[in-house]
Enzyme design. Structure first.
Site, PDB file in Angstrom:
ATOM      1  N   ASP A  61      29.151  15.510 -33.901  1.00 29.83           N
ATOM      2  CA  ASP A  61      29.347  16.349 -32.716  1.00 29.83           C
ATOM      3  C   ASP A  61      28.764  15.627 -31.504  1.00 29.83           C
ATOM      4  OD1 ASP A  61      29.885  18.396 -30.951  1.00 29.83           O
ATOM      5  OD2 ASP A  61      28.210  19.650 -31.587  1.00 29.83           O
ATOM      6  N   ASN A 103      18.588  24.127 -31.554  1.00 34.05           N
ATOM      7  CA  ASN A 103      19.118  25.321 -32.207  1.00 34.05           C
ATOM      8  C   ASN A 103      19.414  25.022 -33.671  1.00 34.05           C
ATOM      9  OD1 ASN A 103      20.429  28.031 -32.268  1.00 34.05           O
ATOM     10  ND2 ASN A 103      22.176  26.757 -32.847  1.00 34.05           N
ATOM     11  N   ASP A 171      21.539  26.060 -38.622  1.00 30.38           N
ATOM     12  CA  ASP A 171      20.619  26.579 -37.608  1.00 30.38           C
ATOM     13  C   ASP A 171      19.175  26.488 -38.079  1.00 30.38           C
ATOM     14  OD1 ASP A 171      22.895  27.509 -36.101  1.00 30.38           O
ATOM     15  OD2 ASP A 171      21.530  28.977 -35.188  1.00 30.38           O
ATOM     16  N   ARG A 199      17.390  19.095 -20.778  1.00 29.17           N
ATOM     17  CA  ARG A 199      18.518  20.003 -20.682  1.00 29.17           C
ATOM     18  C   ARG A 199      18.544  20.680 -22.046  1.00 29.17           C
ATOM     19  NH1 ARG A 199      23.238  20.753 -23.987  1.00 29.17           N
ATOM     20  NH2 ARG A 199      24.950  21.542 -22.727  1.00 29.17           N
ATOM     21  N   ASP A 201      19.797  22.713 -24.945  1.00 26.33           N
ATOM     22  CA  ASP A 201      21.086  23.058 -25.521  1.00 26.33           C
ATOM     23  C   ASP A 201      21.084  24.494 -26.056  1.00 26.33           C
ATOM     24  OD1 ASP A 201      23.689  22.101 -26.392  1.00 26.33           O
ATOM     25  OD2 ASP A 201      22.916  22.149 -28.445  1.00 26.33           O
ATOM     26  N   GLU A 243      21.006  25.452 -20.795  1.00 24.52           N
ATOM     27  CA  GLU A 243      22.426  25.732 -20.967  1.00 24.52           C
ATOM     28  C   GLU A 243      22.538  27.139 -21.548  1.00 24.52           C
ATOM     29  OE1 GLU A 243      26.378  24.606 -23.555  1.00 24.52           O
ATOM     30  OE2 GLU A 243      24.388  24.632 -24.412  1.00 24.52           O
TER      31      GLU A 243
END
Ligand code: GLC
Ligand code: CA
Length: 555
Positions: A61, A103, A171, A199, A201, A243
Site C-alpha cells: 500500500d 492505525n 489494525d 502527518r 495517518d 488526516e
C-alpha cells in the site's frame, strides 16, 4: 504577540521518496536522489516537506504497510542517508514532517507474526481478534468496492483479526497502553533523527474503540493530547498534522478547545466543496464550508490542499453535488474510485487549462490555512489510468526530456513514467519549464513568494465580502492593522462585480494589486467595480504597499 508558530504560515510540499529521484539507477527513487533535488525545492520556495512513508515495508500500500517503524526501506537508502537528507533540509531552512502510520502495521511486521503464532505472546493483545466472524465484518471498509471485509480469518492464529483497511494491514489495538507507549517511542525516535513533526495517518480510526463487540466506534480524543504533549516535550516546535476526513462539528474535538490536541488538520470539507465550486462555478457551498470550519484555537491551523496521493474523496458532498463533480472532472468509470472519489491528478481534471489551474492554485494559496502542494503538481503532471487504484496519480516526477524523464537511468522504473500524450515527460518536465519564464513552474514560484509576503492569510481573521454573484468569491483577511483581499471568479464567461471592502474607515478605497499594475480605486459611493475575465483572480493589499511600516506588533 510572538509569532513563531512556524506551521501557521509555511508552504508544505508533499513527496514520496520512491517516485521523486533515483540516484543509483535501480528504478526506485532514493534519499540520495532527493538530496540532489533539495536546491530545487528551496528554489521553488517551499518551507516544509511532508515525506510519505519510507520505512521498511512490503510496499503493498505504497508504504502505508510498515513492517519496521525504526528502519528505512533499503530501496530508498539507509538511516545514514535519511539523516543526511534531514540535515540537508535543515541547512536550507526546510522542515521535514513524516507520515505516522500507526492505525495498523503490515501483516509482515514481527509483532503480528508473533501475535498470530502464539496466543500467549505479549503481542497478541497488540491486535484485535475474535474467535468468531463478527456480525459487522461486511461494514466500515475504507476502500469500498476493492476491500471486501473488515475482518479476515487467519489460519495460523485460528482467529479473525480486524483491519479497517486492506487485509494485509491488521489494525493495532491502539487502546492498549503498551501500544500507545510504542507509538510515543516511534515519534521520539524520528524526532531525534531530525524531523519536525508528523502527518498522522487515519486519525479517526487510530483513536476509535475497536473490537468485535464495538457497534459504533467511539473516538478517544484525549489520546491526541497524550501524543502532542509527549512530542512537544521532546521537541518544542514539532507538530502533528492530522488526516481526519471528518465533519465540521467534530473539528474542535481534534484541535482541542484550548488547542491542546492536533496543531494541524487537512481541511477535507473545504477541499470537496472547492472542487464543487470549480466544477459548477457556484461558490456558495464553498463559502459554507469555509465558515463551518472557521472555529479553531488560535494556535491551530488548517492544511489547504487540492490533490494528494489518494483519491479525491467526494463523500461529504450530496449525491447530486458529487454527480456534478464527476460529470465535470471524471466522466468515465475508470476515473472514479471507491464509489465516492476521483483518481486523477489536477491538471488533466482541469483539461490542462492554464487559466483554471492558476485559479485553483490561487485558491489553494489564499483560503484560510497553510497550502500543501503535491509533488509534480507545480509542473502540471498528469495521471496514468492504466495503473491500479490510486497508483494512477503516483507516477515518477518528470525532471527532463531524458529517458524516463530523468527520474532514473534504469530501463525499468518501478512505476512507469508518463510518456507520450499531452502529459508525457516529453512535454511536461521541470527542465523545460525552468527555462520558460511563462511556465506553470515559474508562475508557482512567483505565487509562493507572494504568498509568503501575505502572512495575513496564515495568521489573520477572514470575512467573506459579498459580491452578489455566486461565481465570484471575495475573501478579506485582517491582521495587525493590515488587510488583504482575494477575488476569485469561477465561471467561464467574463463578468462585472461591485462590492465594498467592508472596512469602517476609508482605507478600503484603494486596492493595490499584488500581481500586476491593475489597481482598483473605489467610486464615489465607496464601491469597487471589477471586470473579471473567465477564471480570473486578484490579490490585493488594502490601502497601500507600505504595509511593513504599518504592521503593528500586536494581534
Ligand atoms: C490513509 C492514506 C492512504 C492509506 C491509508 C491506509 O488514508 O492516506 O494512502 O492507504 O491511510 O494507511
Ligand atoms: Ca534508487
Amino acid at each position: 504577540m510572538i509569532n513563531d508558530l512556524w506551521y501557521k504560515n509555511p508552504v508544505i510540499y508533499c513527496l514520496s521518496v520512491g517516485t521523486f529521484m533515483d540516484a543509483n539507477g535501480d528504478g526506485i527513487g532514493d534519499f540520495s536522489g532527493l538530496m540532489r533535488r533539495l536546491d530545487y525545492l528551496q528554489g521553488l520556495g517551499v518551507t516544509a516537506i511532508w515525506l510519505m512513508p519510507f520505512q521498511t515495508s512490503p510496499g503493498k500500500d505504497d508504504g502505508y504497510d510498515i513492517s519496521d517503524y525504526y528502519g528505512v526501506n533499503s530501496a530508498y537508502g539507509t538511516m545514514g542517508d535519511f539523516v543526511e537528507f534531514a540535515h540537508g533540509a535543515e541547512q536550507r531552512g526546510i522542515r521535514v514532517i513524516i507520515d505516522l502510520v500507526v492505525n495498523h502495521t503490515s501483516d509482515k511486521h514481527p509483532w503480528f507474526q508473533e501475535a498470530r503464532r502464539d496466543r500467549a505472546s505479549k503481542y497478541r493483545d497488540w491486535y484485535i481478534w475474535s474467535d468468531r466472524k463478527p456480525p459487522n465484518a461486511g461494514k466500515g471498509m475504507a476502500f469500498p468496492g476493492v476491500q471486501k471485509s473488515t475482518w479476515s480469518y487467519d489460519a495460523v492464529a485460528k482467529a479473525w483479526y480486524f483491519h479497517r483497511f486492506y487485509d494485509f494491514q491488521p489494525d493495532l489495538n491502539t487502546s492498549n497502553p503498551k501500544v500507545q507507549a510504542e507509538i510515543l517511542k516511534i515519534m521520539g525516535f524520528w524526532t531525534q533523527q531530525g524531523v519536525c513533526g508528523f502527518r498522522m495517518d487515519a486519525v479517526p480510526f487510530v483513536i476509535a474503540t475497536k473490537g468485535a463487540n464495538v457497534r459504533k466506534p467511539v473516538e478517544q480524543y484525549d489520546m491526541l493530547r497524550l501524543l502532542r504533549e509527549f512530542l512537544q516535550w521532546r521537541k518544542g516546535d514539532s507538530i502533528i498534522l492530522g488526516e481526519a476526513n471528518v465533519t465540521p462539528d467534530t473539528d474542535m474535538k481534534y484541535f482541542g478547545k484550548a488547542g491542546e490536541r492536533l496543531q494541524m488538520m487537512f481541511n477535507f470539507q473545504v477541499n470537496q466543496n472547492l472542487f464543487y465550486a470549480l466544477a459548477t462555478a457556484d461558490s456558495r457551498p464553498l463559502i459554507r464550508a469555509i465558515k463551518a470550519t472557521r472555529p479553531r484555537p488560535a494556535t491551530a491551523q488548517w492544511g489547504i490542499f487540492l490533490r494528494n496521493h489518494d483519491e479525491l474523496d467526494l463523500g461529504r458532498l450530496t449525491e447530486d453535488q458529487r454527480r456534478r463533480v464527476f460529470e465535470a472532472f471524471a466522466p468515465t468509470r475508470d476515473m472514479q474510485l471507491y464509489d465516492r472519489g476521483i483518481r486523477r491528478r489536477l491538471a488533466p481534471m482541469l483539461n490542462g487549462d492554464r487559466r483554471r489551474l492558476e485559479l485553483a492554485y490561487s485558491l489553494m494559496f489564499t483560503l484560510p490555512g497553510t497550502p500543501v502542494l503535491r509533488y509534480g503538481d507545480e509542473i502540471g503532471m498528469g495521471d496514468d489510468l492504466s495503473l491500479p487504484e490510486r497508483v494512477a496519480t503516483r507516477t515518477p516526477m518528470q525532471w527532463s526530456t531524458e529517458p524516463h524523464a530523468g527520474f532514473t537511468n534504469s530501463d525499468r522504473p518501478v512505476v512507469p513514467v508518463i510518456s507520450n500524450g499531452p502529459y508525457g515527460y516529453e512535454h511536461i518536465n521541470v527542465a523545460m519549464q525552468r527555462r520558460d519564464p511563462n511556465s506553470l513552474l515559474n508562475w508557482m514560484e512567483r505565487i509562493i513568494r507572494m504568498r509568503k509576503e501575505v502572512p495575513e492569510v496564515g495568521w489573520g481573521d477572514f470575512s467573506i465580502v459579498p459580491t452578489h454573484n455566486p461565481a465570484v468569491l471575495a475573501v478579506r483577511y485582517d491582521w495587525r492593522n493590515n488587510s488583504v483581499l482575494f477575488v476569485h471568479h469561477f465561471a467561464d464567461t467574463p463578468c462585472e462585480v461591485n462590492f465594498s471592502v467592508g472596512l469602517a474607515d476609508r482605507s478600503g478605497r484603494r486596492l493595490i494589486n499584488l500581481l500586476s499594475e491593475d489597481h482598483s480605486h473605489a467610486r464615489n459611493d465607496g464601491k469597487h467595480r471589477l471586470i473579471l475575465e473567465p477564471y480570473g483572480y486578484r490579490w490585493y493589499r488594502v490601502g497601500g504597499l507600505d504595509y511593513l511600516l504599518q504592521r503593528s506588533g500586536l494581534d
